[in-house]
Design a protein around this motif. Sequence first.
Motif, PDB file in Angstrom:
ATOM      1  N   LEU A  32      52.435  -0.402  36.322  1.00  9.52           N
ATOM      2  CA  LEU A  32      51.283  -0.045  35.488  1.00  9.52           C
ATOM      3  C   LEU A  32      50.321   0.864  36.242  1.00  9.52           C
ATOM      4  O   LEU A  32      49.769   1.808  35.675  1.00  9.52           O
ATOM      5  N   TYR A  33      50.124   0.580  37.522  1.00 11.11           N
ATOM      6  CA  TYR A  33      49.244   1.421  38.346  1.00 11.11           C
ATOM      7  C   TYR A  33      49.766   2.860  38.395  1.00 11.11           C
ATOM      8  O   TYR A  33      49.033   3.822  38.147  1.00 11.11           O
ATOM      9  N   LEU A  69      53.346  -2.484  26.335  1.00 10.98           N
ATOM     10  CA  LEU A  69      52.479  -1.894  27.351  1.00 10.98           C
ATOM     11  C   LEU A  69      52.993  -0.551  27.850  1.00 10.98           C
ATOM     12  O   LEU A  69      52.218   0.256  28.368  1.00 10.98           O
ATOM     13  N   VAL A  70      54.283  -0.320  27.702  1.00  9.38           N
ATOM     14  CA  VAL A  70      54.926   0.899  28.192  1.00  9.38           C
ATOM     15  C   VAL A  70      55.774   1.481  27.067  1.00  9.38           C
ATOM     16  O   VAL A  70      56.389   0.739  26.292  1.00  9.38           O
ATOM     17  N   PRO A  79      72.057  16.344  30.952  1.00  8.58           N
ATOM     18  CA  PRO A  79      72.108  14.879  30.814  1.00  8.58           C
ATOM     19  C   PRO A  79      70.815  14.356  30.203  1.00  8.58           C
ATOM     20  O   PRO A  79      69.767  15.021  30.256  1.00  8.58           O
ATOM     21  N   PRO A  80      70.873  13.162  29.605  1.00  6.74           N
ATOM     22  CA  PRO A  80      69.676  12.606  28.972  1.00  6.74           C
ATOM     23  C   PRO A  80      68.544  12.420  29.981  1.00  6.74           C
ATOM     24  O   PRO A  80      68.770  12.080  31.139  1.00  6.74           O
ATOM     25  N   ARG A  81      67.339  12.682  29.528  1.00  5.77           N
ATOM     26  CA  ARG A  81      66.155  12.490  30.357  1.00  5.77           C
ATOM     27  C   ARG A  81      65.340  11.381  29.718  1.00  5.77           C
ATOM     28  O   ARG A  81      65.114  11.379  28.504  1.00  5.77           O
ATOM     29  N   VAL A  82      64.895  10.436  30.534  1.00  4.85           N
ATOM     30  CA  VAL A  82      64.105   9.302  30.054  1.00  4.85           C
ATOM     31  C   VAL A  82      62.837   9.244  30.882  1.00  4.85           C
ATOM     32  O   VAL A  82      62.894   9.371  32.108  1.00  4.85           O
ATOM     33  N   ASP A  83      61.707   9.077  30.206  1.00  9.05           N
ATOM     34  CA  ASP A  83      60.494   8.828  30.978  1.00  9.05           C
ATOM     35  C   ASP A  83      59.734   7.651  30.388  1.00  9.05           C
ATOM     36  O   ASP A  83      60.009   7.201  29.280  1.00  9.05           O
ATOM     37  N   TYR A  84      58.835   7.158  31.192  1.00  9.72           N
ATOM     38  CA  TYR A  84      58.031   5.998  30.835  1.00  9.72           C
ATOM     39  C   TYR A  84      56.567   6.399  30.946  1.00  9.72           C
ATOM     40  O   TYR A  84      56.177   7.123  31.852  1.00  9.72           O
ATOM     41  N   ARG A  85      55.768   5.908  29.998  1.00 12.59           N
ATOM     42  CA  ARG A  85      54.335   6.155  30.040  1.00 12.59           C
ATOM     43  C   ARG A  85      53.635   4.925  29.477  1.00 12.59           C
ATOM     44  O   ARG A  85      54.259   4.099  28.803  1.00 12.59           O
ATOM     45  N   LEU A  86      52.354   4.828  29.759  1.00 11.17           N
ATOM     46  CA  LEU A  86      51.586   3.725  29.211  1.00 11.17           C
ATOM     47  C   LEU A  86      51.390   3.930  27.719  1.00 11.17           C
ATOM     48  O   LEU A  86      51.155   5.053  27.267  1.00 11.17           O
ATOM     49  N   SER A  87      51.482   2.856  26.981  1.00 10.16           N
ATOM     50  CA  SER A  87      51.148   2.894  25.566  1.00 10.16           C
ATOM     51  C   SER A  87      49.628   2.830  25.452  1.00 10.16           C
ATOM     52  O   SER A  87      48.937   2.545  26.446  1.00 10.16           O
ATOM     53  N   GLU A  91      47.169   1.363  28.279  1.00  8.95           N
ATOM     54  CA  GLU A  91      46.001   2.081  28.809  1.00  8.95           C
ATOM     55  C   GLU A  91      44.793   1.161  28.922  1.00  8.95           C
ATOM     56  O   GLU A  91      43.972   1.322  29.816  1.00  8.95           O
ATOM     57  N   THR A  92      44.688   0.187  28.015  1.00  8.69           N
ATOM     58  CA  THR A  92      43.532  -0.707  28.049  1.00  8.69           C
ATOM     59  C   THR A  92      43.540  -1.604  29.279  1.00  8.69           C
ATOM     60  O   THR A  92      42.516  -2.198  29.613  1.00  8.69           O
ATOM     61  N   LEU A  93      44.668  -1.691  29.963  1.00 10.60           N
ATOM     62  CA  LEU A  93      44.757  -2.491  31.194  1.00 10.60           C
ATOM     63  C   LEU A  93      44.280  -1.720  32.419  1.00 10.60           C
ATOM     64  O   LEU A  93      44.124  -2.301  33.491  1.00 10.60           O
ATOM     65  N   GLN A  94      44.040  -0.429  32.304  1.00 14.57           N
ATOM     66  CA  GLN A  94      43.686   0.378  33.467  1.00 14.57           C
ATOM     67  C   GLN A  94      42.429  -0.097  34.200  1.00 14.57           C
ATOM     68  O   GLN A  94      42.423  -0.102  35.427  1.00 14.57           O
ATOM     69  N   PRO A  95      41.381  -0.551  33.516  1.00 15.43           N
ATOM     70  CA  PRO A  95      40.237  -1.086  34.271  1.00 15.43           C
ATOM     71  C   PRO A  95      40.611  -2.329  35.099  1.00 15.43           C
ATOM     72  O   PRO A  95      40.106  -2.513  36.204  1.00 15.43           O
TER      73      PRO A  95
END
Length: 133
Positions: A32-33, A69-70, A79-87, A91-95
């Motif tokens: 998450l960080y 959360l992600v 080839p297939p590319r996959v990425d992960y990001r915060l939903s 994002e509300t967990l960032q604080p």
Amino acid sequence: MAGHKTYDRRFAACPVEVTLDLIDGKWKGVVLYHLGNGPLRFNELRRVTPNTTQRMLTKQLRELEADGLVIRTVYPEIPPRVDYRLSPRGETLQPIIAALKAWGTQHLAEMLGGAEGQEAAAETLPRRRASAA
């Protein structure tokens, strides 16, 4: 919300338990960080979590995704590319993650001692990616 954990009334008495249940996992907080800096591909996440196995990282990412959360995005390329990001929910967990980082930096500095410890603590923390503002 489909795919999200459901809780019975016993959790209603302790919202901290609900939060910890979502981010508890050896690598979830670290993931998450790092995703707070922007989307990352799986191998980039492996590089910033060198002490985890591919299997464990995959498991943690799947749980974070199932809990909303992600977001995992698969691009239709060869080839297939996959990425992960915060939903947006992640994002509300960032604080919370920022508070954990600040506390950890301070604790590490105290354990290592004084200004020297502060410098060493800063060096042990992952560097933010240049694209992050």
